[in-house]
Design an enzyme around this catalytic site. Structure first.
Site, PDB file in Angstrom:
ATOM      1  N   LYS A 116       0.809  -1.213   0.000  1.00 56.17           N
ATOM      2  CA  LYS A 116       0.000   0.000   0.000  1.00 56.17           C
ATOM      3  C   LYS A 116       0.848   1.271   0.000  1.00 56.17           C
ATOM      4  O   LYS A 116       0.490   2.261  -0.621  1.00 56.17           O
ATOM      5  CB  LYS A 116      -0.945   0.005   1.197  1.00 56.17           C
ATOM      6  CG  LYS A 116      -2.081  -1.012   1.098  1.00 56.17           C
ATOM      7  CD  LYS A 116      -3.019  -0.882   2.290  1.00 56.17           C
ATOM      8  CE  LYS A 116      -3.872  -2.102   2.519  1.00 56.17           C
ATOM      9  NZ  LYS A 116      -5.040  -2.227   1.666  1.00 56.17           N
ATOM     10  N   GLU A 200      -2.835   6.818   7.899  1.00 53.43           N
ATOM     11  CA  GLU A 200      -3.425   7.879   7.082  1.00 53.43           C
ATOM     12  C   GLU A 200      -4.615   8.507   7.770  1.00 53.43           C
ATOM     13  O   GLU A 200      -5.133   7.991   8.756  1.00 53.43           O
ATOM     14  CB  GLU A 200      -3.768   7.390   5.667  1.00 53.43           C
ATOM     15  CG  GLU A 200      -4.800   6.307   5.597  1.00 53.43           C
ATOM     16  CD  GLU A 200      -5.001   5.757   4.174  1.00 53.43           C
ATOM     17  OE1 GLU A 200      -4.058   5.764   3.360  1.00 53.43           O
ATOM     18  OE2 GLU A 200      -6.121   5.320   3.897  1.00 53.43           O
ATOM     19  N   HIS A 235     -14.815  -3.264   7.686  1.00 50.54           N
ATOM     20  CA  HIS A 235     -14.016  -3.090   6.465  1.00 50.54           C
ATOM     21  C   HIS A 235     -14.178  -4.210   5.452  1.00 50.54           C
ATOM     22  O   HIS A 235     -13.422  -4.291   4.495  1.00 50.54           O
ATOM     23  CB  HIS A 235     -12.529  -2.901   6.785  1.00 50.54           C
ATOM     24  CG  HIS A 235     -12.258  -1.720   7.662  1.00 50.54           C
ATOM     25  ND1 HIS A 235     -12.723  -0.466   7.368  1.00 50.54           N
ATOM     26  CD2 HIS A 235     -11.590  -1.607   8.833  1.00 50.54           C
ATOM     27  CE1 HIS A 235     -12.358   0.370   8.321  1.00 50.54           C
ATOM     28  NE2 HIS A 235     -11.670  -0.297   9.228  1.00 50.54           N
ATOM     29  N   ARG A 297      -6.404  -7.900  -9.915  1.00 52.04           N
ATOM     30  CA  ARG A 297      -7.071  -9.191 -10.146  1.00 52.04           C
ATOM     31  C   ARG A 297      -8.550  -8.914 -10.397  1.00 52.04           C
ATOM     32  O   ARG A 297      -8.995  -7.766 -10.330  1.00 52.04           O
ATOM     33  CB  ARG A 297      -6.928 -10.053  -8.894  1.00 52.04           C
ATOM     34  CG  ARG A 297      -7.403  -9.302  -7.656  1.00 52.04           C
ATOM     35  CD  ARG A 297      -7.522 -10.153  -6.435  1.00 52.04           C
ATOM     36  NE  ARG A 297      -7.712  -9.373  -5.243  1.00 52.04           N
ATOM     37  CZ  ARG A 297      -8.851  -8.864  -4.805  1.00 52.04           C
ATOM     38  NH1 ARG A 297      -9.958  -9.045  -5.500  1.00 52.04           N
ATOM     39  NH2 ARG A 297      -8.923  -8.163  -3.695  1.00 52.04           N
TER      40      ARG A 297
HETATM   41  P1  ADP Z   1      -8.082  -3.744   1.912  1.00 52.21           P
HETATM   42  O1  ADP Z   1      -6.885  -3.840   1.023  1.00 52.21           O
HETATM   43  O2  ADP Z   1      -7.934  -4.568   3.133  1.00 52.21           O
HETATM   44  O3  ADP Z   1      -9.366  -3.945   1.195  1.00 52.21           O
HETATM   45  P2  ADP Z   1      -8.428  -0.874   1.771  1.00 52.21           P
HETATM   46  O4  ADP Z   1      -7.261   0.020   1.850  1.00 52.21           O
HETATM   47  O5  ADP Z   1      -8.998  -1.140   0.429  1.00 52.21           O
HETATM   48  O6  ADP Z   1      -8.060  -2.259   2.457  1.00 52.21           O
HETATM   49  O7  ADP Z   1      -9.562  -0.348   2.711  1.00 52.21           O
HETATM   50  C1  ADP Z   1     -10.714  -1.114   2.999  1.00 52.21           C
HETATM   51  C2  ADP Z   1     -11.829  -0.239   3.545  1.00 52.21           C
HETATM   52  O8  ADP Z   1     -11.396   0.476   4.697  1.00 52.21           O
HETATM   53  C3  ADP Z   1     -12.294   0.832   2.608  1.00 52.21           C
HETATM   54  O9  ADP Z   1     -13.262   0.356   1.736  1.00 52.21           O
HETATM   55  C4  ADP Z   1     -12.842   1.883   3.540  1.00 52.21           C
HETATM   56  O10 ADP Z   1     -14.100   1.509   3.989  1.00 52.21           O
HETATM   57  C5  ADP Z   1     -11.945   1.780   4.725  1.00 52.21           C
HETATM   58  N1  ADP Z   1     -10.882   2.782   4.649  1.00 52.21           N
HETATM   59  C6  ADP Z   1      -9.683   2.637   4.055  1.00 52.21           C
HETATM   60  N2  ADP Z   1      -8.957   3.765   4.168  1.00 52.21           N
HETATM   61  C7  ADP Z   1      -9.702   4.641   4.851  1.00 52.21           C
HETATM   62  C8  ADP Z   1      -9.506   5.984   5.316  1.00 52.21           C
HETATM   63  N3  ADP Z   1      -8.380   6.652   5.100  1.00 52.21           N
HETATM   64  N4  ADP Z   1     -10.502   6.581   5.979  1.00 52.21           N
HETATM   65  C9  ADP Z   1     -11.662   5.926   6.232  1.00 52.21           C
HETATM   66  N5  ADP Z   1     -11.901   4.670   5.844  1.00 52.21           N
HETATM   67  C10 ADP Z   1     -10.948   4.023   5.165  1.00 52.21           C
END
Ligand code: ADP
Length: 640
Positions: A116, A200, A235, A297
């Site tokens: 990430k 973040e 999440h 993917r």
């Molecule tokens: P993963 O790779 O585990 O799917 P992501 O980075 O895609 O993780 O984040 C998954 C979820 O977490 C997002 O869909 C959102 O709901 C929440 N999320 C991620 N980053 C943030 C953020 N900076 N602020 C609020 N919610 C977040």
């Protein structure tokens, strides 16, 4: 076009890929572990190869065994599905080195997006907007904390190697940072073998917007519009749709253009998804949507995009991997109607969404929706893999219509005796905030109690159950017009325990509803009391009524039967096989209701077991690292 394909996956996605491959005349090879010997994907493929024991690390995650299986069966190409090895660049490279076709992006594109922090840096350089945060090398807890303080709370700690919603912790106040960091790093180390994190800004009112992109080996990249996956629990996506509600044309163009830019920056080929997070406090706005990550993917939720565009994305993948050009140009793609997908998980919403495992004695997935499933009646939900058992997808002319039809489809799902979240999905799909299109990623968490209200059997359902049980037991209304009726209508009543009539006799009876003693009225036309969307089934254990997706088991309260003992009893047992990862109390300690006792890792998730009431820890049988079986007594709390 490739002629043969090995699918390095299982469950619904393996079945989904096999379906398209067969339609295209491609020979299919499945792989399977011990637990999956009789699984649906094994029987659907032309050939199947056993690749090892049930745990994924001994089977579905063994790249060398999978490549050997492809060689042995003469398969030309490998499709990884999602999860498992799908985003493993080393595996992709090994497939290519073995002279096979990899159905996915080039290994260097996977690598570029794999972590990430590195991906975010790359996107910043490519001019794609990203969320403010700390991506540094320095992982000292003090430094991370200082960065979090500088970003300003709430912040989100994310495992750089994370995925699938795991390895993330929201922190609201500086004092909570240290604990959240420890637990996040522990989960990251055990799930991803890498405990580095980034920090973040936690976006308030966040919506999850993602864009489907596709590239070919001729340098073309298109997008297939956006999906909204804001309905998440911890999440993890629960309901996904396309297009995103409230997305205007200008914002759509901006976010889709950013996605194509992101894909170009990593020289992308095949199916990919660029995930964005939007600050939706004032609706969706182009200047408040930031890149989160790219999934290199096919996604779980790809069917909603297929439905609104009329394309088969697995076919696109196979064509692109075969060296063909993308089937459509950007100007040939458009959005038709609305599609919504609900993920059906084998879990029990009424018990904190604990995964539920076992044999599917009764299985009825809907006829009202497109069903993507990897299980069948008599099949097994095992503890080894992800608990998602199916996806239900509806495509309609409007969002409201799609939601209504999908809710109805969820109403009649049966997976007995395995529990599922269909009732919860049904409540969500009828929820006003969801229907307004304004739900944020926190919505489910904030509204859980209300969304679970429908979990308890309604009066009409109780009445139906009481009446049916009464009838089944050979009772008749006249037969119970007597104080001593338990012994009257025959043998069956003699086993009844605590059978009492609190109302006038002949009006009601005591029965077990989901293990709890309750009183239900007895009527004469029981089937008429419940809604059209309900299902009544006889099972070995009693009468099953599925009401708007919620399954309820009704039994006569026999002396030998399971009663509600657990509720008032302080025995904390392991809800499923797993490993203890933390013990928060000592024997003899006083605990308060809701206090954390033990954390268990099972089915790749952490589950916290808490004290059911105030009391003293009278017995403690949990040590960190220990494997425990389902039902093992871990802690006994005696009321204080
Ligand atoms: P993963 O790779 O585990 O799917 P992501 O980075 O895609 O993780 O984040 C998954 C979820 O977490 C997002 O869909 C959102 O709901 C929440 N999320 C991620 N980053 C943030 C953020 N900076 N602020 C609020 N919610 C977040």
């Amino acid at each position: 076009m490739i002629q043969s394909l090995l699918i390095a996956n299982r469950g619904e996605i393996a079945c989904r890929i096999i379906r398209t491959a067969r339609r295209l005349g491609i020979r299919t090879v499945a792989v399977y572990s011990d637990a999956d010997a009789r699984a649906l994907h094994v029987r659907q493929a032309h050939e199947a190869v056993h690749i090892g024991p049930s745990p994924a690390r001994d089977s579905y995650l063994c790249g060398d065994k999978i490549i050997a299986a492809a060689k042995a069966t003469g398969a030309e190409a490998i499709h990884p599905g999602y999860g498992f090895l799908s985003e493993n660049a080393d595996f992709a490279q090994a497939v290519i080195d073995a002279g096979l076709v990899w159905v996915g992006p080039k290994p260097h594109s996977i690598r570029a997006m794999g972590l990430k922090d590195a991906a975010k840096k790359l996107m910043q350089e490519a001019g794609v907007p990203t969320t403010p945060g700390y991506l540094g090398e320095d992982q000292a807890p003090d430094r991370l904390k200082a960065e979090a303080d500088a970003i300003g709370y709430p912040v989100l700690i994310k495992a750089v190697a994370g995925g699938g919603g795991k390895g993330m912790r929201r922190v609201d106040a500086p004092g909570d940072f240290a604990d959240a960091l420890t637990s996040c790093k522990r989960e990251a180390a055990s799930s991803f073998g890498d405990d580095r994190v980034l920090v973040e800004k936690y976006i308030l009112s966040p919506r999850h917007i993602e864009v489907q992109v596709f590239g070919d080996s001729h340098g073309q990249i298109v997008h297939l519009f956006e999906r909204d996956c804001s309905l998440q629990r911890r999440h993890q996506k629960v309901i996904e749709e396309a297009p995103a509600p409230g997305m205007d044309e200008a914002t759509r163009e901006a976010v889709c253009a950013a996605a194509v830019k992101a894909a170009k920056a990593v020289d992308y080929e095949g199916a990919g998804t660029i995930e964005f997070i939007a600050d939706a406090s004032e609706g969706l706005r182009a200047d408040r949507i930031w890149f989160m990550e790219m999934n290199t993917r096919l996604q779980v939720e790809h069917p909603v995009t297929e439905e609104i565009t009329g394309q088969d994305l697995v076919e696109w993948q196979l064509r692109v991997a075969s060296g063909e050009k993308l089937p459509k140009r950007q100007d040939e793609l458009s959005i038709d109607g609305w599609a919504i997908e609900a993920r059906l998980y084998a879990e029990d919403p009424a018990k904190g969404f604990l995964p539920s495992i076992g044999r599917l004695k009764d299985l009825c997935l809907s006829s009202l929706a497109r069903v993507e499933s990897g299980v069948e009646k008599g099949g097994e939900v095992s503890p080894f893999y992800d608990p998602m058992i199916a996806k239900l997808v509806v495509h309609a002319g409007s969002r409201d219509e799609a939601a209504t039809r999908l809710a109805r489809a969820c109403d009649t799902v049966v997976t007995w005796p395995v529990r599922n979240n269909a009732g919860f999905l049904s409540s969500l799909l009828r929820d006003r905030t969801f229907l307004s299109g304004k739900a944020t990623t926190g919505y489910i968490g904030e509204s859980l109690d209300r969304l679970l209200e429908a979990a308890a059997p309604m009066e009409g359902v109780l009445e139906t159950a009481a009446s049916l049980l009464f009838r089944e037991a050979g009772g008749s209304l006249s037969a119970i017009d007597s104080e001593d009726f338990p012994s009257k209508p025959g043998q069956i009543w003699n086993d009844l325990l605590g059978f009492r009539l609190n109302r006038a006799p002949h009006e009601s009876m005591v029965l077990l509803a989901d293990g709890n003693l309750v009183e239900g009225k007895i009527g004469t036309a029981p089937e008429q009391n419940i809604g059209a969307g309900s299902i009544i089934r006889g099972t070995d254990d009693g009468i099953l009524i599925v009401d708007r997706g919620w399954p309820h088991l009704f039994q006569l309260p026999r002396s030998s039967g399971a009663t509600a003992g657990a509720a008032g009893d302080g025995a904390i047992t392991s809800p499923m096989p797993g490993r203890i990862i933390a013990v928060e109390v000592a024997a003899g300690a006083s605990v308060a209701k809701g206090q954390k006792l033990v954390t268990l890792e099972a089915m790749k998730m952490e589950h916290t077991l808490t004290a059911p009431f105030d009391g003293i820890v009278a017995e403690l049988n949990a040590t960190p690292g220990a494997q425990v079986s389902e039902g093992a007594l871990l802690v006994r709390v005696n009321p204080s």
